[in-house]
Design a protein around this motif. Structure first.
Motif: not given
Ligand code: TXA
Ligand code: MG
Length: 309
Positions: A20-21, A50, A102, A130, A172-173, A187, A214-215, A217
């Motif tokens: 992805t990145v 992640i 989570t 990462a 991104e994933s 996302r 809290r994402v 992205g």
């Protein structure tokens, strides 16, 4: 790979390519190492990371109560551009989950990433936390050179950047919350809602930039270059321009990329936006790709980029 894994075990950071990145990796069970990720990125430390693992067999180290449908997704799409958010195990500390109950886990599909993760596991490691290897709010890097451009000033001499060439997917994933009865896309990415529904036989929900989780992205402004991004306008002379190859470049406009399909669009998008900054352009016009699949993820990132830094 063995020496890069040793750096991780020692608490240093290793940036590495994924499909992805590029990610900025640290030993996910070492709180001091993970703390350095936050300072190098300049990221608020209640934003979760992640955890990257070698295979779905390792999911149980980090997660508990994994539902059937998450196992089906893991079996189908890992290694691949998909992150599953699951109830965390005891191993997943607050310093990785941002204090949430989570944890996000993913098996990346890249030879360098997998070789690094395997060497790390052999050296006794359990998982590599990462985030994308960029400063907070900036565009994710899709080449090793872009990682260096973003982070060189903040990394220390024992940290490493592994060069695995340009990332194949480029965005991104897909992040899927698997803590409810139905999968919920937090996302969008290369694994689309349709693909998720096909594999699970369930309706996939989606959230649209809600702030309850809290994402980072899904912050309204993110993924932004220094140049101002405009969507779906006619570009003027002196402005940068990114659009599918069947769309012509008006006179005086600086064409930054002409992808021939949506997959290529995703793959080159971030490097084209970076190129706008390298050329010192003040404004970039992007014509968003229509349609489903990865085009949904491209539009998601572009809308946030257009909201600026
Ligand atoms: O493709 C990717 O996912 C890349 C590569 C390096 O794997 N990683 C990536 O990480 O994009 P990052 O940290 O830049 O974005 C991950 C997103 C963040 O917005 C974070 O808030 C969210 O995932 N996230 C991580 N764990 C979560 C959790 N437990 N619950 C909700 N969101 C989570
Ligand atoms: Mg990121």
């Amino acid at each position: 790979m063995a020496s890069a894994a040793k750096r991780l075990i020692a608490g240093d950071l290793v940036a590495f390519p994924t499909e992805t990145v590029y990610g900025l990796g640290a030993d996910a069970s070492n709180s001091a190492a993970v703390a350095r990720i936050y300072s190098v990125k300049g990221r608020p430390n209640d934003h979760p990371l992640i955890v990257h693992i070698t295979s779905m067999e390792r999911m149980g180290d980090w997660a508990s109560d994994v539902p059937e449908y998450a196992i089906a997704l893991a079996r189908k799409f890992w290694p691949g551009p998909m992150t599953l958010v699951l109830k965390r195990s005891e191993l997943a500390g607050d310093f990785v989950t941002g204090g949430q109950d989570t944890v996000g886990v993913r098996v990346p599909d890249h030879v360098v990433a997998l070789a690094l993760l395997e060497a790390f596991e052999k050296a006794g490691g359990k998982g590599v936390a990462a985030p994308s290897a960029n400063r907070f709010g900036h565009i994710s890097p899709t080449t090793a050179a872009a990682v260096v451009e973003e982070l060189a000033d903040y990394l220390s001499k024992d940290d490493l950047v592994l060069d695995g060439g340009a990332c194949a997917v480029g965005v991104e994933s897909t992040i899927i919350d698997c803590t409810g009865l139905l999968p919920r896309v937090l996302r969008p990415g290369a694994i689309s809602t349709v693909m998720i529904e096909e594999v699970t036989g369930l309706n996939a929900l989606s959230v649209d930039g809600v702030d309850e989780i809290r994402v980072s992205g899904s912050l309204k402004n993110h993924y932004a270059p220094a140049a101002k991004v405009y969507l779906n306008k006619t570009p003027q002379s002196g402005q940068g321009f990114i659009a599918l190859s069947n769309i012509q470049t008006p006179p005086g406009v600086i064409r930054l990329a002409s992808p021939s399909d949506d997959e290529e669009f995703a793959q080159i998008l971030y490097s084209a936006l970076r190129e706008a900054d390298t050329q010192g352009l003040l404004e970039v016009v992007v014509v968003q790709p229509a349609g489903l699949g990865i085009a949904v993820a491209i539009r998601d990132r572009l809308v946030r980029a257009a909201n600026g830094r």
